[in-house]
Structure formats: structure tokens, C-alpha cells
Scaffold this motif. Structure first.
Motif, PDB file in Angstrom:
ATOM      1  N   ARG A  24       0.845  -1.203   0.000  1.00 50.55           N
ATOM      2  CA  ARG A  24       0.000   0.000   0.000  1.00 50.55           C
ATOM      3  C   ARG A  24       0.884   1.259   0.000  1.00 50.55           C
ATOM      4  NH1 ARG A  24      -0.684   4.667   2.506  1.00 50.55           N
ATOM      5  NH2 ARG A  24      -0.511   3.696   4.549  1.00 50.55           N
ATOM      6  N   ASP A  25       1.509   1.596   1.113  1.00 52.99           N
ATOM      7  CA  ASP A  25       2.346   2.805   1.149  1.00 52.99           C
ATOM      8  C   ASP A  25       3.525   2.630   0.187  1.00 52.99           C
ATOM      9  OD1 ASP A  25       3.405   5.279   1.987  1.00 52.99           O
ATOM     10  OD2 ASP A  25       2.762   4.936   4.034  1.00 52.99           O
ATOM     11  N   THR A 182       3.768  11.342   9.248  1.00 54.50           N
ATOM     12  CA  THR A 182       3.468  11.328   7.817  1.00 54.50           C
ATOM     13  C   THR A 182       4.531  12.022   6.977  1.00 54.50           C
ATOM     14  OG1 THR A 182       1.152  11.300   8.406  1.00 54.50           O
ATOM     15  CG2 THR A 182       1.653  11.989   6.162  1.00 54.50           C
TER      16      THR A 182
END
Ligand code: KIV
Ligand code: ZN
Length: 528
Positions: A24-25, A182
Motif C-alpha cells: 500500500r504505502d 506522515t
């Protein structure tokens, strides 16, 4: 006190949950996209590695993402399968549908919690964010008992507001609370302070698992992860080879080996079978075409290579003089010299298994074995890396529509180069002859004449798989079409053949992308 978790049961206090977000990331960063079969193959390798949670994708992002999460949820046994969702009803429902078939499933929902994200990206007031957390976590809990909530940009959030967010998520039923760095801004002291504050102040904090998710913009992702663990965090989000947005995520192999090697300092353990690390890393590199840098910790080709005479002398007398872990503990063998032209099919199959290729179908095995024999005839020494590079074409690309068959090239200093190329397109043989400014250009022109397309060549890079003039060349080709980028790889002792294979691989990926972006119009997507 040990925690009770819906998917893991009672979790011992020293047990770290490894949440892998390579698919995903990692996959969402430029150049790292994978097709459906590649994602499934990577998920199987991660399961074999022993990760606890696989974040398989972001189902609402595209039909292709949905399909891959769904397929992994259907096929994979063992790890919890997670699907990502923004704090929106449609996202949660789509993620719930994608992970539904999984033996063990999780919905992972997130929302921005820093002033910057709330004002400029979400355009929401803090109270609206709190309401959205309550609503979406509650909705997710209606579909699965295992819900993770993430406060995006948590390391730049107001601490009092962050406490209210976490409390709201816990009350709504979140079982894991993840606080991502993040933008990779935090330093280890921040991380320790943040989790200590939340675990002390938030009501209900002792009934959930805290999780850390760190980006590597300042090269601190692993250090921040370990600082969070020291503050009581028991889930680590990470990726193989550290791939991910911008500078990447905390690298799985580094955090796992730091915990294992320094148990005296970090009294925790993971469920990762560390001997499988290297083959998983290599599989990812083969699928994406991005090798790790030679000095990369744990999985770089120099990670256990001792060059200086003093170091070599020490290692020969006692490896512990200069090695803090054994190469075998992460999957390196002391000698990577392998098979030769007399090796048989059974030995070849065993070798593939050892290199992480799992069970290979008979047709793929035959094709790969034929290519291995050809290579062994041409090349004095065949290394593991040679075999891996070669079988990637056959094993990972079994579903490709276009296949390389043969190439003849005339080149030199006396005139335009010519190339005669044979491909198989949907099982039909096609040939073309073309000239060009050099053999690579002539080959790519022949390819375009067999399979006309508008994509632009954005990158052409050549590297050597091993050393010596008979080494295989590994070529990467990047194509762009309608703003979408794909990378293809090819390997061969002949650089031009490797280039043709790489271009063909990129084209096949492009076809998959076309299908993903126009799922309703399959015929169009498949049109050459
Ligand atoms: O970095 C981040 O904030 C994320 C979230 C979606 C968890 O990847
Ligand atoms: Zn992230």
C-alpha cells in the motif's frame, strides 16, 4: 498487562506486531506499482516471512486496487489482511467489501489531525474531524471487530486535540491506534514523548494497541520506530526494503533485525522468520526493478562483505569480530556460487524454492530451465543472482500478453543498425525488421512496428547483475502514457536482448494499467 485482541487473542507484553505496508504505502510511490499477480506473489512471500498484518491496498483508489485486496483476502491464509479507507462512508464500505473474504481481516481508516491538514486539505473544523472519527470508526466496526484508526500527520498535531481524537476513536471501537509521522519530521525524542503522553492521558489507552508509522525524510524512520517501541508501542508499520512515499517508510528488515540483534536493549520480539528476509527483499527488487543500494543495511550486497585486510583477517579467525549478526540469519549464504551446466531439473527446482520462487508451474519451470541451460553454456560461473534475474522473466511474467521470442541485430560504426525481432502477442508469433540510431533504437523501432503504441520512453538504464564481462545486463525501461508511469525489467548476457525484454515487460504493465483505469471497457484496454 497482556492485551486481548480480536484477531490475535491474548498478546504477550513483549510481542511486536509487524504490520507490512509494502503493498500500500510502498506500492503507491512512483515506479513501484505492481500488477495483480505480482501483488499476490509478494503477499505470499510476506506471509512466509511471518508478518502479522498485510496492508494489501487502498480499495477505493481504483478497481485494480480493489481487485488486488480482494484476491489477497481470498487466497492468503495466516496474516490479517487490511484495507485502507479515508474517513468517508464510501471508502469504509469499499474496504469492507474488499477484505470480506479474508480469514482474518482489518479495516484501517485515517484522517488528518494537524492544523495544516485540517485547514488546508480537509477544510474541516476540529469538531467536524472528531465527529467524522466517531462516525467512521463506528461504521468500520459494523464490518469487522479489528479496526485500526490513524491520525494522519499526528506528529504535527496539537497534543490536547490529538488526545481527544484518540479517545474518540477508542470509544467508537478502534482496536489499534496508529500515529503516523506522515512527513518524516519527528526525532526519536518526540516520538517517545508523544506515545508516553497518549498512553498516560487518554482514557481506555490500556485496552488498545498503539502503532507507529514513520517516514524517512530525515533518515530517522527506524530510529523513530524504536523510540516508539521504547514508549510501549506494540505495532510497527514498515515496508520491505524501506520503500514508500518520498524517502520511504521504516524498513522492515532493519527494525526486525535491530529488535532481534539488540534484545538486551529492546526487550521485545517479532514473529518474523528472519532467514526469509533476503529472498523477500530480492523478490521485491525483481518485481519492481529497483535494487537496494549496495551498502543498504541487512539486504545490500555489501552488508556482509569485508573488504579491508584487517577485517577479513578478523572474520576468518572469528566472524563475531566484525559481524553483529550472521549473514545466514537473514538469508545470505556464505558462498553464492551455484549451479553449472550439468545441474538437473530437480536441483534447479530446489534452487528456485531457496531463492523464494515457491512452487513453480511445470511450463514456467521448463522455460526457465531452458534459459538456465543456455546461460550456463555461455557463462563461466552462474550465481544465484543470475538465476533470479533470469527466471523473473519466466516465472513472474507468466500472465503477460506479449512475450519476447528472438532477436537478431546488426550494429557497429558503419551505418544504421538493424534489428529483426520476433514476439508472441496473445499466442501469435509476429516479426518485424527495423533500422535505428544504434541497436537499442533499432530494436525498439521493431517493437513499435509489431505493437504500435503512443507511450513515451522516459528512462533507459543498464546495470550488471554480477561482475565480469560475461555478466548478465539488467535493463530497466520506463514508459509513460497519459501521465501513468510503468517500469519494465529484463536480464540477459546480451544487453540488447535484455533491453528488448525490459521494453516488453513495461508494455505488458502498461496494458494492465489501461485495464485498471478503464475497467468497463476491457476490449479497448486490450487493443494494441
Ligand atoms: O503516512 C501516513 O500518514 C499514512 C497513513 C495513511 C497511515 O500512510
Ligand atoms: Zn505513510
Amino acid at each position: 498487562m497482556p492485551l486481548q485482541h480480536p484477531n490475535f487473542g491474548v498478546i504477550a507484553e513483549d510481542r511486536i506486531i509487524i504490520f507490512d505496508t509494502t503493498l500500500r504505502d510502498g506500492e503507491q510511490s512512483p515506479g513501484f506499482s505492481m500488477n495483480l499477480q505480482e501483488k499476490l506473489r509478494m503477499a505470499e512471500a510476506l506471509a512466509e516471512l511471518g508478518v502479522d498484518v498485510i496492508e494489501a491496498g487502498f480499495p477505493i483508489a481504483s478497481p485494480g486496487d480493489f481487485d488486488s485486496v480482494r484476491l489477497i483476502a481470498e487466497r492468503l491464509k495466516g496474516p490479517v489482511i487490511a484495507g485502507l479507507a479515508r474517513a468517508a462512508r464510501a471508502d469504509i464500505l469499499r474496504a469492507a467489501e474488499a477484505v470480506a473474504p479474508a480469514e482474518r481481516k482489518r479495516i484501517h481508516t485515517f484522517i488528518g489531525v494537524s492544523p495544516l491538514h485540517m485547514e488546508h486539505q480537509l477544510r474541516m473544523q476540529p469538531d467536524e474531524v472528531l465527529a467524522a472519527i466517531a462516525e467512521t470508526v463506528t461504521l468500520a466496526r459494523q464490518h469487522t471487530d479489528d479496526v485500526e484508526w490513524s491520525g494522519m500527520d499526528a506528529t504535527r498535531a496539537d497534543p490536547d486535540f490529538l488526545c481527544r481524537c484518540v479517545e474518540t476513536a477508542i470509544r467508537a471501537g478502534a482496536t489499534t491506534i496508529n500515529l503516523p509521522d506522515t512527513v518524516g519530521y519527528a526525532v526519536p525524542q518526540d516520538m517517545h514523548r508523544l506515545f508516553t503522553m497518549l498512553r498516560t492521558r487518554v482514557p481506555g489507552a490500556d485496552g488498545v494497541i498503539f502503532s507507529t508509522h514513520n517516514h524517512n525524510d530525515l533518515g530517522l524512520a527506524v530510529a523513530n520506530t524504536l523510540a516508539a517501541v521504547a514508549a510501549g508501542v506494540r505495532q510497527i508499520e514498515c515496508t520491505m526494503n524501506g520503500i514508500g512515499e518520498r524517502a520511504g517508510n521504516a524498513s522492515l528488515e532493519e527494525v526486525v533485525m535491530a529488535i532481534r540483534t539488540r534484545h538486551d536493549a529492546i526487550a521485545c520480539r517479532t514473529g518474523v522468520a528472519s532467514e526469509n528476509i533476503l529472498k523477500t527483499s530480492k523478490l521485491l527488487a525483481a518485481i519492481t526493478g529497483f535494487d537496494v543500494q549496495p551498502n543498504k543495511a541487512i539486504v545490500g550486497r555489501n552488508a556482509f562483505a569485508h573488504e579491508s585486510g584487517i577485517h577479513q583477517d578478523g572474520v576468518l579467525k572469528n566472524a563475531a569480530t566484525y559481524e553483529i549478526m550472521t549473514p545466514e540469519s537473514v538469508g545470505w549464504s556464505r558462498s553464492s556460487l551455484v549451479m553449472g551446466k550439468h545441474s538437473g531439473r530437480a536441483a534447479f527446482r530446489d534452487k528456485l524454492k531457496a531463492l523464494g520462487y515457491g512452487e513453480v508451474g511445470d511450463n514456467q519451470l521448463n522455460d526457465a530451465f531452458r534459459r538456465f541451460k543456455e546461460l550456463a553454456d555461455r557463462k563461466k560461473v552462474v550465481y544465484d543472482e543470475d538465476i533470479a534475474a533470469l527466471v523473473d522473466d519466466e516465472v513472474l511474467r507468466g500472465h503477460d500478453r506479449i512475450r519476447f521470442v528472438a532477436l537478431d541485430v546488426h550494429a557497429g560504426s558503419r551505418g544504421p543498425a538493424t534489428a529483426e525481432l520476433e514476439l508472441e502477442v496473445d499466442g501469435q508469433g509476429r516479426t518485424a525488421r527495423a533500422t535505428g540510431d544504434g541497436p537499442v533504437d533499432a530494436t525498439f523501432n521493431a517493437l513499435r512496428s509489431i505493437f504500435p503504441h503512443e507511450a513515451t520512453l522516459r528512462l533507459f538504464s543498464v546495470g550488471a547483475v554480477t561482475e565480469g564481462t560475461d555478466a548478465q545486463a539488467r535493463v530497466t525501461v520506463r514508459l509513460e502514457e497519459d501521465g501513468k508511469l510503468v517500469d519494465g525489467q529484463g536480464a540477459d548476457t546480451d544487453t540488447i536482448v535484455a533491453s528488448a525484454r525490459a521494453y516488453v515487460h513495461a508494455l505488458n504493465k502498461l496494458l494492465v494499467k489501461r485495464m485498471r483505469s478503464a475497467p468497463g471497457d476491457l476490449a479497448d484496454a486490450m487493443r494494441a
